[in-house]
Design a protein around this motif. Structure first.
Motif, PDB file in Angstrom:
ATOM      1  N   UNK A   1       0.815  -1.202  -0.008  1.00 37.29           N
ATOM      2  CA  UNK A   1       0.064  -0.062  -0.030  1.00 37.29           C
ATOM      3  C   UNK A   1       0.827   1.315   0.146  1.00 37.29           C
ATOM      4  N   UNK A   2       0.571   2.305  -0.475  1.00 39.65           N
ATOM      5  CA  UNK A   2       1.191   3.506  -0.712  1.00 39.65           C
ATOM      6  C   UNK A   2       1.642   4.018   0.504  1.00 39.65           C
ATOM      7  N   UNK A   3       0.924   3.953   1.714  1.00 40.68           N
ATOM      8  CA  UNK A   3       1.423   4.439   2.857  1.00 40.68           C
ATOM      9  C   UNK A   3       2.713   4.119   3.116  1.00 40.68           C
ATOM     10  N   UNK A   4       3.409   3.008   2.960  1.00 34.27           N
ATOM     11  CA  UNK A   4       4.541   2.642   3.079  1.00 34.27           C
ATOM     12  C   UNK A   4       5.635   3.225   2.390  1.00 34.27           C
ATOM     13  N   UNK A   5       5.305   3.612   1.175  1.00 40.76           N
ATOM     14  CA  UNK A   5       6.417   3.962  -0.077  1.00 40.76           C
ATOM     15  C   UNK A   5       7.363   5.083   0.594  1.00 40.76           C
ATOM     16  N   UNK A   6       6.740   6.063   1.278  1.00 42.04           N
ATOM     17  CA  UNK A   6       7.675   7.247   1.777  1.00 42.04           C
ATOM     18  C   UNK A   6       8.684   6.685   2.658  1.00 42.04           C
ATOM     19  N   UNK A   7       8.604   5.715   3.463  1.00 45.08           N
ATOM     20  CA  UNK A   7       9.736   5.043   4.320  1.00 45.08           C
ATOM     21  C   UNK A   7      10.848   4.258   3.526  1.00 45.08           C
ATOM     22  N   UNK A   8      10.479   3.811   2.375  1.00 45.26           N
ATOM     23  CA  UNK A   8      11.447   3.098   1.457  1.00 45.26           C
ATOM     24  C   UNK A   8      12.533   3.764   1.173  1.00 45.26           C
ATOM     25  N   UNK A   9      13.903   3.602   0.903  1.00 47.05           N
ATOM     26  CA  UNK A   9      15.148   4.292   0.558  1.00 47.05           C
ATOM     27  C   UNK A   9      14.832   4.849  -0.869  1.00 47.05           C
ATOM     28  N   UNK A  10      15.357   5.943  -1.088  1.00 46.33           N
ATOM     29  CA  UNK A  10      15.588   6.429  -2.464  1.00 46.33           C
ATOM     30  C   UNK A  10      17.009   5.836  -2.888  1.00 46.33           C
ATOM     31  N   UNK A  11      16.990   5.930  -4.412  1.00 47.02           N
ATOM     32  CA  UNK A  11      18.408   5.683  -5.041  1.00 47.02           C
ATOM     33  C   UNK A  11      18.766   6.663  -5.935  1.00 47.02           C
ATOM     34  N   UNK A  12      19.836   7.431  -5.841  1.00 47.11           N
ATOM     35  CA  UNK A  12      20.368   8.600  -6.922  1.00 47.11           C
ATOM     36  C   UNK A  12      19.040   9.470  -7.044  1.00 47.11           C
ATOM     37  N   UNK A  13      18.230   9.680  -6.026  1.00 49.27           N
ATOM     38  CA  UNK A  13      17.349  10.582  -5.868  1.00 49.27           C
ATOM     39  C   UNK A  13      15.884  10.186  -6.459  1.00 49.27           C
ATOM     40  N   UNK A  14      15.999   9.022  -6.822  1.00 49.96           N
ATOM     41  CA  UNK A  14      14.579   8.394  -7.069  1.00 49.96           C
ATOM     42  C   UNK A  14      13.939   7.905  -6.132  1.00 49.96           C
ATOM     43  N   UNK A  15      12.618   8.254  -5.852  1.00 48.36           N
ATOM     44  CA  UNK A  15      11.770   7.467  -4.886  1.00 48.36           C
ATOM     45  C   UNK A  15      11.032   6.102  -5.370  1.00 48.36           C
ATOM     46  N   UNK A  16      10.811   5.241  -4.420  1.00 49.03           N
ATOM     47  CA  UNK A  16      10.221   3.889  -4.746  1.00 49.03           C
ATOM     48  C   UNK A  16       8.671   4.324  -4.853  1.00 49.03           C
TER      49      UNK A  16
END
Length: 338
Positions: A196-211
């Protein structure tokens, strides 16, 4: 490093490889040890198309580990592929795979080997956070370079115009992002237990890209969204409107995709978050019945989308498709037409 051939025999594959490390659900920060579940009864497909692609394909499978390197962030690749690459002049489509959080390609070996037995070259970066899709696109580009190298085992044998992305949990976000951000390099995406999308802000970004994903950014290709009915990380539906709480379900993601995009969704009845990691039995956390029930339709989707298989396409047709009527599945929908 290893480079070995695995025969497409279901009994051998059932006994050959089992998950040896406990995996985690997306919201669990560390591995959780549990008692291994008893082996589930042998699964019986419920319909003809599912049964056809549930069976191992016609190709013996070779596996490469510790040979191919590297992603833009430094990880190597594991690759499953037809042992007799290019036999009869065949060029092979590509499936680029994204692992779930804290998981590695070996946790999905049964599924990925099954797909290779149907003629696909399946490549997985050994990275445990794949939500941005960056490593999945790196993997596609790596095989394109290998295809151009006459000294490579893959030289001249890859269909670089037929590429699909698939991933589990966070890797499902990665498959979606690979389709949206790949500039046409990826033609279809399959998401398995995408959180669910509520989780994604806690996931790491890579080279400035969000999950985090934006369904509106998918303007071409096709998408299949799959979740399990017992998976709280990837629910099928939500009680409140996405306008109020965002996309917290497979249905919300599906509805947010463009209406004219070829897309389908379905929920595997009883499946938990990590059933896709079964080998095929469950020895790991959040797995109850194993991977068998996924095999038929995941294979059929790629056979249709990447190889133009009209028999496989019958499973996904809107209103009449076999998947939409299969009793092992619920919450089905499709915009696929002839």
């Amino acid at each position: 490093m290893s480079n070995r051939t695995v025969l497409p025999d279901r009994r051998r594959r059932r006994n050959s490889a089992r998950v040896t490390l406990t995996s985690v659900a997306l919201l669990v920060a560390a591995s959780t040890a549990v008692t291994a579940a008893a082996a589930a009864p042998s699964y019986q497909p419920a319909a003809p198309v599912e049964a056809a692609y549930y069976a191992p394909g016609p190709w013996a499978v070779a596996e490469r580990t510790g040979v191919d390197c590297c992603t833009s962030t430094g990880e190597g690749y594991d690759i499953w592929y037809p042992a007799d690459l290019g036999a009869g002049g065949v060029v092979h489509p590509v499936i680029t795979w994204g692992n779930g959080t804290a998981a590695h390609p070996r946790h999905y070996a049964y599924l990925l080997s099954h797909l290779a037995s149907w003629g696909f070259v399946v490549i997985a970066a050994d990275r445990t956070d794949t939500g941005t899709g960056i490593q999945m696109l790196d993997a596609e580009r790596y095989l394109a370079r290998q295809n151009s190298d006459p000294n490579s085992v893959f030289g001249g044998k890859i269909d670089t115009g037929s590429v699909g992305a698939m991933g589990h949990s966070q890797g499902g976000l990665g498959a979606f992002n690979a389709l949206a951000r790949g500039g046409g390099a990826v033609g279809t995406a399959v998401t398995l237990e995408m959180p669910l999308s509520a989780v994604c802000p806690s996931l790491p970004s890579v080279d400035g890209h969000s999950a985090c994903i934006d369904p509106a950014a998918v303007t071409s290709g096709s998408v299949l969204l799959v979740n399990g009915s017992a998976d709280g990380v990837s629910p099928a539906t939500q009680s409140l409107s996405p306008d109020l709480i965002g996309m917290q379900s497979t249905r919300a993601y599906y509805d947010a995709l463009p209406a004219d995009l070829p897309k389908a969704r379905a929920t595997l009845v009883g499946a938990q978050h990590n059933d896709i990691q079964g080998q095929p039995e469950c020895t790991n956390y959040s797995c109850t019945e194993g991977v068998d029930r996924y095999l038929g339709y995941l294979t059929a989707w790629f056979m249709d989308r990447l190889r133009g298989d009209s028999t496989a396409r019958q499973a996904f047709l809107a209103e009449t498709g076999e998947l939409l009527r299969n009793p092992h599945w619920s919450e089905q929908a499709s915009t696929i037409t002839r």
